[in-house]
Design a protein around this motif. Structure first.
Motif, PDB file in Angstrom:
ATOM      1  N   LEU A 144     -36.962  38.027  42.303  1.00 33.86           N
ATOM      2  CA  LEU A 144     -37.340  39.237  41.569  1.00 33.86           C
ATOM      3  C   LEU A 144     -38.012  38.896  40.240  1.00 33.86           C
ATOM      4  CD1 LEU A 144     -34.254  41.513  42.312  1.00 33.86           C
ATOM      5  CD2 LEU A 144     -36.574  41.760  43.218  1.00 33.86           C
ATOM      6  N   ARG A 145     -37.600  37.806  39.615  1.00 35.22           N
ATOM      7  CA  ARG A 145     -38.291  37.376  38.392  1.00 35.22           C
ATOM      8  C   ARG A 145     -39.760  37.070  38.698  1.00 35.22           C
ATOM      9  NH1 ARG A 145     -37.260  32.736  36.592  1.00 35.22           N
ATOM     10  NH2 ARG A 145     -35.470  31.945  37.734  1.00 35.22           N
ATOM     11  N   ASN A 146     -39.986  36.388  39.815  1.00 32.48           N
ATOM     12  CA  ASN A 146     -41.362  36.076  40.199  1.00 32.48           C
ATOM     13  C   ASN A 146     -42.157  37.345  40.498  1.00 32.48           C
ATOM     14  OD1 ASN A 146     -40.985  33.299  39.978  1.00 32.48           O
ATOM     15  ND2 ASN A 146     -40.363  33.074  42.111  1.00 32.48           N
ATOM     16  N   LEU A 147     -41.504  38.280  41.178  1.00 35.08           N
ATOM     17  CA  LEU A 147     -42.165  39.559  41.471  1.00 35.08           C
ATOM     18  C   LEU A 147     -42.507  40.289  40.172  1.00 35.08           C
ATOM     19  CD1 LEU A 147     -43.101  41.899  43.233  1.00 35.08           C
ATOM     20  CD2 LEU A 147     -40.700  42.587  43.503  1.00 35.08           C
ATOM     21  N   GLY A 148     -41.568  40.320  39.235  1.00 37.62           N
ATOM     22  CA  GLY A 148     -41.815  40.978  37.951  1.00 37.62           C
ATOM     23  C   GLY A 148     -42.961  40.340  37.187  1.00 37.62           C
ATOM     24  N   SER A 149     -43.053  39.024  37.243  1.00 39.53           N
ATOM     25  CA  SER A 149     -44.140  38.324  36.554  1.00 39.53           C
ATOM     26  C   SER A 149     -45.494  38.672  37.166  1.00 39.53           C
ATOM     27  CB  SER A 149     -43.909  36.816  36.611  1.00 39.53           C
ATOM     28  OG  SER A 149     -42.724  36.468  35.898  1.00 39.53           O
ATOM     29  N   THR A 150     -45.520  38.877  38.480  1.00 40.87           N
ATOM     30  CA  THR A 150     -46.763  39.306  39.129  1.00 40.87           C
ATOM     31  C   THR A 150     -47.150  40.705  38.663  1.00 40.87           C
ATOM     32  OG1 THR A 150     -46.316  37.947  41.076  1.00 40.87           O
ATOM     33  CG2 THR A 150     -47.855  39.767  41.363  1.00 40.87           C
ATOM     34  N   LEU A 151     -46.172  41.578  38.523  1.00 42.23           N
ATOM     35  CA  LEU A 151     -46.449  42.934  38.047  1.00 42.23           C
ATOM     36  C   LEU A 151     -46.956  42.911  36.601  1.00 42.23           C
ATOM     37  CD1 LEU A 151     -43.396  44.777  39.627  1.00 42.23           C
ATOM     38  CD2 LEU A 151     -45.787  44.906  40.360  1.00 42.23           C
ATOM     39  N   VAL A 152     -46.441  41.995  35.798  1.00 42.02           N
ATOM     40  CA  VAL A 152     -46.954  41.833  34.434  1.00 42.02           C
ATOM     41  C   VAL A 152     -48.428  41.430  34.482  1.00 42.02           C
ATOM     42  CG1 VAL A 152     -46.831  40.413  32.349  1.00 42.02           C
ATOM     43  CG2 VAL A 152     -44.727  41.291  33.368  1.00 42.02           C
ATOM     44  N   ALA A 153     -48.753  40.484  35.367  1.00 42.75           N
ATOM     45  CA  ALA A 153     -50.146  40.043  35.499  1.00 42.75           C
ATOM     46  C   ALA A 153     -51.062  41.188  35.923  1.00 42.75           C
ATOM     47  CB  ALA A 153     -50.237  38.892  36.501  1.00 42.75           C
ATOM     48  N   MET A 154     -50.488  42.172  36.630  1.00 44.45           N
ATOM     49  CA  MET A 154     -51.250  43.350  37.062  1.00 44.45           C
ATOM     50  C   MET A 154     -51.239  44.450  36.002  1.00 44.45           C
ATOM     51  SD  MET A 154     -49.878  43.537  40.992  1.00 44.45           S
ATOM     52  CE  MET A 154     -50.919  44.924  41.452  1.00 44.45           C
ATOM     53  N   ASN A 155     -50.607  44.148  34.863  1.00 47.56           N
ATOM     54  CA  ASN A 155     -50.488  45.102  33.757  1.00 47.56           C
ATOM     55  C   ASN A 155     -49.622  46.314  34.120  1.00 47.56           C
ATOM     56  OD1 ASN A 155     -51.034  45.505  31.018  1.00 47.56           O
ATOM     57  ND2 ASN A 155     -52.642  46.994  31.457  1.00 47.56           N
ATOM     58  N   ASP A 156     -48.715  46.139  35.070  1.00 46.25           N
ATOM     59  CA  ASP A 156     -47.764  47.185  35.442  1.00 46.25           C
ATOM     60  C   ASP A 156     -46.443  46.903  34.721  1.00 46.25           C
ATOM     61  OD1 ASP A 156     -46.122  49.069  36.560  1.00 46.25           O
ATOM     62  OD2 ASP A 156     -46.335  48.370  38.635  1.00 46.25           O
ATOM     63  N   LYS A 157     -46.421  47.211  33.427  1.00 46.45           N
ATOM     64  CA  LYS A 157     -45.244  46.868  32.630  1.00 46.45           C
ATOM     65  C   LYS A 157     -44.018  47.680  33.020  1.00 46.45           C
ATOM     66  CE  LYS A 157     -47.544  44.906  28.607  1.00 46.45           C
ATOM     67  NZ  LYS A 157     -47.643  44.898  27.137  1.00 46.45           N
ATOM     68  N   SER A 158     -44.227  48.919  33.418  1.00 48.91           N
ATOM     69  CA  SER A 158     -43.100  49.747  33.836  1.00 48.91           C
ATOM     70  C   SER A 158     -42.451  49.162  35.093  1.00 48.91           C
ATOM     71  CB  SER A 158     -43.573  51.179  34.106  1.00 48.91           C
ATOM     72  OG  SER A 158     -42.523  51.963  34.609  1.00 48.91           O
TER      73      SER A 158
END
Length: 204
Positions: A144-158
């Motif tokens: 899930l940490r890796n998934l969250g980091s991908t979402l950060v890269a997509m600028n999906d902070k929420s």
């Protein structure tokens, strides 16, 4: 033997990077050559055994482990093929409900994330997390940490915040399970701290 030496070299290089030390003599290229040579030898042996009607489970697992180690070198062109081959072998031997297979799915997510193929990365991470929740709960928080980091890269902070929070809950849940079943163990806060730091980094 070659696979073990190559992995040792790669781990040494990563340790130096994490500690911000000067790279010194990098063994990465040498390690990758060793892994490719080992994979080639193991593939040939596995194919010969199969043709002779004597498939070797041990040999196939050695091949899958070598391919996974090679696939984790995401900067190389054969990384994706190596991980896909490792995944097929592990699925054949263990099925999907096994921590080794789940680890390869997570590795594939990391590869696609590095390539900027975020949709495929997210798909791999979500599948790995889903399987991990049922069969390997100790892996879930890192996935899930890796998934969250991908979402950060997509600028999906929420979405990243929600995912890092789920990662934190998964880490705490696993620690509670571990300590409750092993009274002599002390809680390990390392994974929890990783999750908290990531969560803090995306707070409003």
């Amino acid at each position: 033997m070659r696979t073990q030496l190559a992995v040792t070299w790669l781990n040494q290089d990563r340790a130096r990077e994490r500690r911000n030390l000067s790279p010194g003599t990098s063994h990465t290229h040498q390690a990758v050559r060793l892994l490719r040579d080992a994979a080639c030898v193991l593939e040939t042996s596995a194919e010969e055994n199969l043709n002779n009607g004597t498939p070797s489970r041990k040999l196939l697992l050695q091949l899958a482990n070598t391919l996974q180690s090679l696939g984790r070198q995401f900067q190389y062109d054969d990384a994706e093929r190596s991980l896909q081959s490792a995944l097929l072998i592990y699925q054949h031997i263990y099925g999907l409900a096994h921590h080794t297979t789940i680890n390869v799915l997570d590795d594939m997510g990391c590869l696609y994330n590095r390539q900027g193929d975020y949709d495929r990365a997210i798909s791999c991470y979500r599948r790995a997390a889903e399987l991990g929740e049922a069969h390997a709960p100790w892996l879930v928080s890192a996935i899930l940490r890796n998934l969250g980091s991908t979402l950060v890269a997509m600028n999906d902070k929420s979405g990243a915040r929600d995912t890092f929070l789920m990662a934190l809950h998964a880490a705490l849940h696993w620690q509670r399970l571990l300590v409750s079943e092993n009274s002599d163990l002390e809680p390990n806060a390392t994974e929890e701290n990783y999750c908290r730091n990531l969560l803090d980094s995306v707070k409003k």
